[in-house]
Write an enzyme that holds these catalytic residues in place. Structure first.
Site, PDB file in Angstrom:
ATOM      1  N   GLN A 187       6.695 -86.653  17.830  1.00 44.50           N
ATOM      2  CA  GLN A 187       5.731 -87.164  18.815  1.00 44.50           C
ATOM      3  C   GLN A 187       5.389 -88.642  18.577  1.00 44.50           C
ATOM      4  OE1 GLN A 187       2.591 -84.241  17.701  1.00 44.50           O
ATOM      5  NE2 GLN A 187       1.166 -85.951  17.871  1.00 44.50           N
ATOM      6  N   ASP A 205      -8.595 -85.943  22.859  1.00 44.90           N
ATOM      7  CA  ASP A 205      -7.242 -86.132  23.387  1.00 44.90           C
ATOM      8  C   ASP A 205      -7.170 -85.371  24.710  1.00 44.90           C
ATOM      9  OD1 ASP A 205      -5.761 -87.449  20.952  1.00 44.90           O
ATOM     10  OD2 ASP A 205      -7.012 -85.865  20.142  1.00 44.90           O
ATOM     11  N   HIS A 250     -12.294 -82.536  13.528  1.00 46.73           N
ATOM     12  CA  HIS A 250     -11.419 -81.384  13.253  1.00 46.73           C
ATOM     13  C   HIS A 250     -12.261 -80.173  12.837  1.00 46.73           C
ATOM     14  CE1 HIS A 250      -8.527 -84.760  12.085  1.00 46.73           C
ATOM     15  NE2 HIS A 250      -7.844 -84.122  12.997  1.00 46.73           N
ATOM     16  N   SER A 289      -8.586 -89.877  12.688  1.00 46.89           N
ATOM     17  CA  SER A 289      -7.916 -90.173  11.408  1.00 46.89           C
ATOM     18  C   SER A 289      -7.489 -91.627  11.385  1.00 46.89           C
ATOM     19  CB  SER A 289      -6.688 -89.273  11.227  1.00 46.89           C
ATOM     20  OG  SER A 289      -7.036 -87.925  11.431  1.00 46.89           O
ATOM     21  N   MET A 309      -3.005 -82.828  12.492  1.00 48.41           N
ATOM     22  CA  MET A 309      -2.086 -83.650  11.690  1.00 48.41           C
ATOM     23  C   MET A 309      -2.748 -84.029  10.365  1.00 48.41           C
ATOM     24  SD  MET A 309       0.147 -85.860  14.354  1.00 48.41           S
ATOM     25  CE  MET A 309      -1.022 -87.158  14.652  1.00 48.41           C
ATOM     26  N   HIS A 368     -11.523 -84.774   9.523  1.00 52.73           N
ATOM     27  CA  HIS A 368     -12.880 -85.318   9.640  1.00 52.73           C
ATOM     28  C   HIS A 368     -13.735 -84.295  10.385  1.00 52.73           C
ATOM     29  CE1 HIS A 368     -11.567 -86.152  13.708  1.00 52.73           C
ATOM     30  NE2 HIS A 368     -10.599 -86.936  13.257  1.00 52.73           N
ATOM     31  N   VAL A 371     -16.410 -85.360  18.794  1.00 56.98           N
ATOM     32  CA  VAL A 371     -17.426 -85.620  17.770  1.00 56.98           C
ATOM     33  C   VAL A 371     -17.387 -87.116  17.443  1.00 56.98           C
ATOM     34  CG1 VAL A 371     -18.159 -85.124  15.401  1.00 56.98           C
ATOM     35  CG2 VAL A 371     -17.232 -83.298  16.835  1.00 56.98           C
ATOM     36  N   GLN A 427      -3.827 -84.562  26.346  1.00 52.99           N
ATOM     37  CA  GLN A 427      -3.127 -83.543  25.553  1.00 52.99           C
ATOM     38  C   GLN A 427      -3.658 -82.152  25.885  1.00 52.99           C
ATOM     39  OE1 GLN A 427      -2.067 -83.920  21.220  1.00 52.99           O
ATOM     40  NE2 GLN A 427      -3.959 -82.813  20.966  1.00 52.99           N
TER      41      GLN A 427
HETATM   42  P1  AMP Z   1      -5.030 -84.721  15.251  1.00 53.17           P
HETATM   43  O1  AMP Z   1      -5.105 -84.345  13.811  1.00 53.17           O
HETATM   44  O2  AMP Z   1      -5.470 -86.111  15.539  1.00 53.17           O
HETATM   45  O3  AMP Z   1      -3.716 -84.345  15.885  1.00 53.17           O
HETATM   46  O4  AMP Z   1      -6.111 -83.813  15.986  1.00 53.17           O
HETATM   47  C1  AMP Z   1      -6.103 -82.411  15.867  1.00 53.17           C
HETATM   48  C2  AMP Z   1      -7.083 -81.839  16.851  1.00 53.17           C
HETATM   49  O5  AMP Z   1      -8.387 -82.355  16.593  1.00 53.17           O
HETATM   50  C3  AMP Z   1      -6.759 -82.216  18.310  1.00 53.17           C
HETATM   51  O6  AMP Z   1      -7.011 -81.090  19.136  1.00 53.17           O
HETATM   52  C4  AMP Z   1      -7.721 -83.346  18.579  1.00 53.17           C
HETATM   53  O7  AMP Z   1      -8.064 -83.477  19.940  1.00 53.17           O
HETATM   54  C5  AMP Z   1      -8.925 -82.908  17.777  1.00 53.17           C
HETATM   55  N1  AMP Z   1      -9.799 -84.036  17.470  1.00 53.17           N
HETATM   56  C6  AMP Z   1      -9.452 -85.232  16.918  1.00 53.17           C
HETATM   57  N2  AMP Z   1     -10.519 -86.045  16.839  1.00 53.17           N
HETATM   58  C7  AMP Z   1     -11.569 -85.366  17.352  1.00 53.17           C
HETATM   59  C8  AMP Z   1     -12.955 -85.668  17.554  1.00 53.17           C
HETATM   60  N3  AMP Z   1     -13.470 -86.838  17.208  1.00 53.17           N
HETATM   61  N4  AMP Z   1     -13.738 -84.710  18.113  1.00 53.17           N
HETATM   62  C9  AMP Z   1     -13.226 -83.516  18.473  1.00 53.17           C
HETATM   63  N5  AMP Z   1     -11.929 -83.164  18.303  1.00 53.17           N
HETATM   64  C10 AMP Z   1     -11.113 -84.081  17.754  1.00 53.17           C
END
Ligand code: AMP
Length: 282
Positions: A61, A150, A37, A186, A30, A34, A176, A153
């Site tokens: 969502q 997640d 991602h 985020s 999304m 960071h 991470v 998810q």
């Molecule tokens: P989002 O942009 O929050 O929908 O996350 C996109 C993808 O990045 C999803 O598969 C999340 O699980 C993963 N993600 C978000 N934060 C982290 C993190 N701190 N470490 C590893 N993967 C992450």
């Protein structure tokens, strides 16, 4: 790096890669990227020939009282970061492209979505699985990477892929963290300096859970109480849930006898943060 906004253009490019026998890697996000991602992007890059990252803040969502409108966005910065990682395509559709008038088809994983975040965010996982299935049909990946941050998810997507016989390999990647343990998100951008301090309570509570289990506290009822008191001793915090579940089927357990997922959702100020880790008995 190519920026694509049209579904048709993305599908045509994916088809041409397929004809050339290229392995397509995919990381859906999304945006407001960071290091979490980017770790997924690096993993995908290692495992594929062509790499697509999507940036789409998926309206379906988010619940009506959630943060869709104020979710942080910075496409230019995201694209700069992705270009540095050697991403081939960033796919950035808008909501009208993904959900044109008349859209009415959804996909739902029924059981794994009942507990944890699913219990507090009705319709959330239906929105996630629907958009991920659409993205898979658009990007046509051979492999897709999702974060264990997640955790529910990731399990839900794996289940959908299995149940619907999708020809995609779903790979999980570890969470991470910031140097002090806070899981990158985020949504951390919502935190004031003082709230940022309190946000550390999630990671510390997960460490506390492991410590208590090693000391022989195996009752989930006791662990939940200890963790709730611990987290809420930090200012600005309000626990939404603390659960101990089987890491495969996400069903609650009563006693820690085997590796168990401890999952937390906590409001810190207005930011709803989640974190999890596998707790192992000695
Ligand atoms: P989002 O942009 O929050 O929908 O996350 C996109 C993808 O990045 C999803 O598969 C999340 O699980 C993963 N993600 C978000 N934060 C982290 C993190 N701190 N470490 C590893 N993967 C992450």
């Amino acid at each position: 790096m190519r920026r694509i906004v049209s579904i048709k253009e993305m599908q045509e490019l994916a088809n041409s890669w397929k004809r050339e026998g290229k392995k397509i890697g995919f990381v859906p996000t999304m945006g407001f990227l960071h290091e979490g991602h980017l770790s997924l992007v690096r993993k995908a890059k290692e495992l594929s020939d062509k790499l697509v990252v999507s940036i789409f803040v998926n309206p379906i969502q988010f619940g009506p009282s959630e943060d869709f409108n104020k979710y942080p966005r910075d496409i230019e910065r995201d694209c700069m970061l992705l270009e540095k990682e050697g991403v081939d395509v960033v796919f950035i559709p808008d909501a009208k492209e993904m959900y044109p008038e008349g859209f009415q088809t959804y996909v739902e994983v029924t059981e794994l979505t009942k507990g944890l975040c699913g219990a507090f965010r009705p319709g959330h996982f239906r929105g996630v699985t629907t958009v991920v299935l659409k993205l898979f049909n658009i990007v046509k990946p051979d492999i897709a990477i999702f974060g264990e941050k997640d955790y529910q998810q990731l399990q839900v997507i794996k289940r959908m892929v299995k149940d619907l016989n999708l020809d995609v390999e779903v790979v999980g990647a570890p969470t991470v963290r910031e140097p002090d343990g806070l899981a990158m998100s985020s949504r951390n951008t919502y935190l004031s300096e003082k709230e940022r301090e309190s946000a550390l309570s999630l990671y510390r509570a997960l460490s506390l859970a492991q410590e208590l289990v090693e000391k022989g506290v195996l009752s989930v009822q006791k662990l939940k109480k200890e963790l709730k008191d611990f987290i809420e001793s930090y200012p600005y915090t309000k626990v939404q849930y603390i659960e101990f579940v089987d890491p495969e089927n996400l069903k609650p357990v009563e006693e820690i006898k085997a590796p168990t997922l401890c999952a937390l959702a906590v409001f810190v100020g207005n930011a709803r943060l989640i974190d999890n880790s596998i707790i192992k008995p000695k």
